[in-house]
Design an enzyme around this catalytic site. Structure first.
Site, PDB file in Angstrom:
ATOM      1  N   VAL A 187       0.874  -1.180   0.000  1.00  0.00           N
ATOM      2  CA  VAL A 187       0.000   0.000   0.000  1.00  0.00           C
ATOM      3  C   VAL A 187       0.906   1.222   0.000  1.00  0.00           C
ATOM      4  CG1 VAL A 187      -1.749   1.257   1.291  1.00  0.00           C
ATOM      5  CG2 VAL A 187      -1.781  -1.218   1.266  1.00  0.00           C
TER       6      VAL A 187
ATOM      7  N   GLY B 134      -1.954  12.071   3.884  1.00  0.00           N
ATOM      8  CA  GLY B 134      -2.667  12.843   4.902  1.00  0.00           C
ATOM      9  C   GLY B 134      -3.996  13.369   4.426  1.00  0.00           C
ATOM     10  N   GLN B 135      -4.483  12.874   3.292  1.00  0.00           N
ATOM     11  CA  GLN B 135      -5.744  13.379   2.753  1.00  0.00           C
ATOM     12  C   GLN B 135      -6.827  12.314   2.722  1.00  0.00           C
ATOM     13  OE1 GLN B 135      -5.419  15.458  -0.994  1.00  0.00           O
ATOM     14  NE2 GLN B 135      -3.279  15.911  -0.585  1.00  0.00           N
ATOM     15  N   GLY B 136      -6.506  11.164   3.261  1.00  0.00           N
ATOM     16  CA  GLY B 136      -7.510  10.098   3.239  1.00  0.00           C
ATOM     17  C   GLY B 136      -7.436   9.214   2.019  1.00  0.00           C
ATOM     18  N   LEU B 137      -6.400   9.362   1.204  1.00  0.00           N
ATOM     19  CA  LEU B 137      -6.311   8.555  -0.012  1.00  0.00           C
ATOM     20  C   LEU B 137      -5.903   7.123   0.303  1.00  0.00           C
ATOM     21  CD1 LEU B 137      -4.683  11.153  -2.411  1.00  0.00           C
ATOM     22  CD2 LEU B 137      -6.950  10.170  -2.612  1.00  0.00           C
ATOM     23  N   GLY B 138      -4.968   6.979   1.226  1.00  0.00           N
ATOM     24  CA  GLY B 138      -4.544   5.634   1.618  1.00  0.00           C
ATOM     25  C   GLY B 138      -5.711   4.877   2.227  1.00  0.00           C
ATOM     26  N   LYS B 139      -6.463   5.582   3.036  1.00  0.00           N
ATOM     27  CA  LYS B 139      -7.644   4.984   3.670  1.00  0.00           C
ATOM     28  C   LYS B 139      -8.643   4.536   2.602  1.00  0.00           C
ATOM     29  CE  LYS B 139     -11.320   6.202   6.866  1.00  0.00           C
ATOM     30  NZ  LYS B 139     -11.862   7.175   7.802  1.00  0.00           N
TER      31      LYS B 139
ATOM     32  N   TYR C 172      -3.989   1.024  10.212  1.00  0.00           N
ATOM     33  CA  TYR C 172      -4.827  -0.123   9.859  1.00  0.00           C
ATOM     34  C   TYR C 172      -5.830  -0.447  10.950  1.00  0.00           C
ATOM     35  CZ  TYR C 172      -1.914  -0.671   5.828  1.00  0.00           C
ATOM     36  OH  TYR C 172      -1.282  -0.439   4.652  1.00  0.00           O
TER      37      TYR C 172
END
Lengths: 250, 242
Positions: free
Chosen positions: A186, A194-199, A229
């Site tokens: 990932v 820090g923008q919620g993209l990984g989430k 996670y």
């Protein structure tokens, strides 16, 4: 042979420690300029999104026409998800559409088609500080991964003549398509973190796996990202289940 | 002395031991171990036999299996097992002729037919293991089982070694295995250890909580676990990057 061992590239959003053991020699050099574009066979259950030339233009123009605000999350009228029963997961999803300070328009597209240029991926890995891996192996891994989720950023200059497509995130999952799946690699571009993209990447991947009735979803997280996670519903060592790795007998 | 040793050698050559890998006999037992054959041929695996093997070992493919009222693990779904086998990169099966196994019906001499002597009809699955891989960088081992009566003979280790041999011959060295507390010692003996990079194993266990507003959320079951499916995110709250 030991020097060709692939590192266990965990889900780190931080540079990892690279030891000399993971210094990979890319013996198979690809000729410069050759991009290994791997087109995955689209899943039968996924809604077919035609990847033709001009697709980006058509989606961008249909959105931009209606978009006057600087920052809107416009649910595209062309994309939809049915809620009942077996819902087809769209191959591509517009996650964000915004104007940057210099006037360029940026769109962030989530895609499950797995169309990844290995050189762009390597550049992304370099940006986050991951050790390099042989491109041919990476290409084969991507081709044989059950799901490959990518995030692309499409920037259009104010004049509307230049368009740049850049890979800014990726996650992949290997699976036996029935019981088990493991999420690997990932990665999100540091300037987009820090923008919620990984989430979004992990959630969409998890959702895609659960909708296919794959219940054992596991991953191996670096210590720095365990909390990331945990917030996404993953539990460390549930009921004492731990992952063990084969140690080379040298 | 010489006569005794010659007799011993000739007896060994007569016993029906197949040329493929044979497990080490237990040191204290007088009986010869049953002849086993190990195979990586996918077509020699019968999903029904695999299902029975799992059931007899109390093994479930679900990490958190549902147990019935009698305490037995619910049997694995056959169709899902077929799919899993089809998409496993390596499938190892250990077979044994039925007449050597305990609990098998004894056949009278006159009942032996051509097939019994020369065919594979009485081959029973006694051990199994499989690995899932992306054929390039990583692999994970699952469902390694051996029937209880043939345990502690090194069969499980042979299964793992065969899987490892195939994976390493393809250049895959990042091989993982999820194991419970009970299985840890076994994998340790096979050369597995905890991650040298210190990564934490995590699994998705998010269940619908009592306080969660469940509107629009879907739940799926995996064994005895109720797993919450993340909702579709059409919209993403992204703030402007400076």
């Amino acid at each position: 042979m030991c020097s060709l061992a692939a590192p266990r590239v965990c889900f780190r959003c931080h540079p990892c420690l690279s030891s000399s053991r993971f210094e990979v020699r890319n013996n198979k050099l690809l000729p410069p300029g050759v991009y290994l574009r791997l087109k995955r066979k689209p899943e039968k259950r996924l809604e077919r999104w035609f990847l033709k030339a001009g697709f980006w233009d058509s989606i961008a123009s249909s959105i931009l026409k209606n978009n006057n605000a600087t920052e809107t999350m416009v649910p595209p009228s062309t994309l939809h998800e049915e809620e009942e029963g077996e819902e087809p997961i769209p191959d591509q999803l517009l996650l964000a559409d915004r104007s940057l300070s210099d006037g360029t328009q940026e769109q962030i597209i989530f895609s499950l088609t797995g169309d990844v240029d290995v050189h762009a991926l390597q550049d992304l890995c370099d940006k986050v500080g991951w050790p390099r891996r042989p491109l041919s192996k990476v290409a084969v891994s991507l081709k044989n991964s059950f799901l490959v989720a990518t995030l692309y950023s499409i920037t259009k200059s104010p004049e509307g003549d230049e368009e740049r497509k850049q890979l800014i995130g990726m996650a992949r999952a290997t699976s036996d398509q029935a019981f088990n799946a493991t999420i690997w690699d990932v990665i999100v571009d540091p300037s987009y973190q820090g923008q919620g993209l990984g989430k979004a990447l992990v959630q969409k991947l998890t959702r895609a796996l659960l909708q296919r009735d794959i219940g054992n979803i596991s991953l191996f997280a670096d210590s720095k990202v365990v909390d990331f996670y945990k917030n996404l519903g993953f539990e460390a060592d549930p009921e004492g289940i731990k992952g063990m790795f084969w140690h080379l007998p040298f | 002395m010489a006569i005794h040793s010659t007799l011993a050698i000739s007896y060994a050559s007569l016993s029906p031991i197949e040329p493929q890998s044979k497990p080490k006999p237990k040191p204290k037992t007088k009986l010869n171990p049953p002849p086993l054959s190990i195979s990586t041929n996918r077509s020699s695996v019968d999903p029904v036999q695999v299902q029975h093997l799992f059931a007899s070992c109390g093994h479930s493919c679900h990490r958190f299996p549902r147990t019935g009222p009698d305490g037995r693990v619910e049997p694995v779904e056959l169709e899902k097992l077929r799919v899993a086998l089809a998409h496993s990169f390596v499938v190892v099966s250990v077979l044994c002729k039925a007449r050597f196994l305990e609990g098998e019906k004894e056949k009278g001499v006159l009942e032996y037919g051509f097939e019994d002597l020369f065919g594979d009809s009485d081959q029973r699955l006694v051990g199994f293991g499989r690995a899932v891989s992306d054929c390039g960088l990583t692999a994970s081992i699952h469902d390694v089982v051996v029937i209880p009566s043939l345990r502690r003979r090194g069969i499980g280790q042979k299964i793992i070694n065969r899987i490892l041999r195939i994976l390493t011959s393809r250049g895959i060295y990042d091989i993982s295995a999820l194991c419970t507390e009970n299985e840890r010692l076994f994998f340790k003996a096979c050369g597995f250890g905890f991650d040298s990079l210190g990564s934490t194993t995590m699994m998705y266990t998010q269940s619908p909580g009592a306080t969660t507003d469940n509107d629009g959320f879907t739940v799926t079951t995996s064994g005895r676990m109720q797993l919450l499916v993340p909702p579709p995110t059409h919209q993403l709250k992204l703030w402007k990057k400076d």
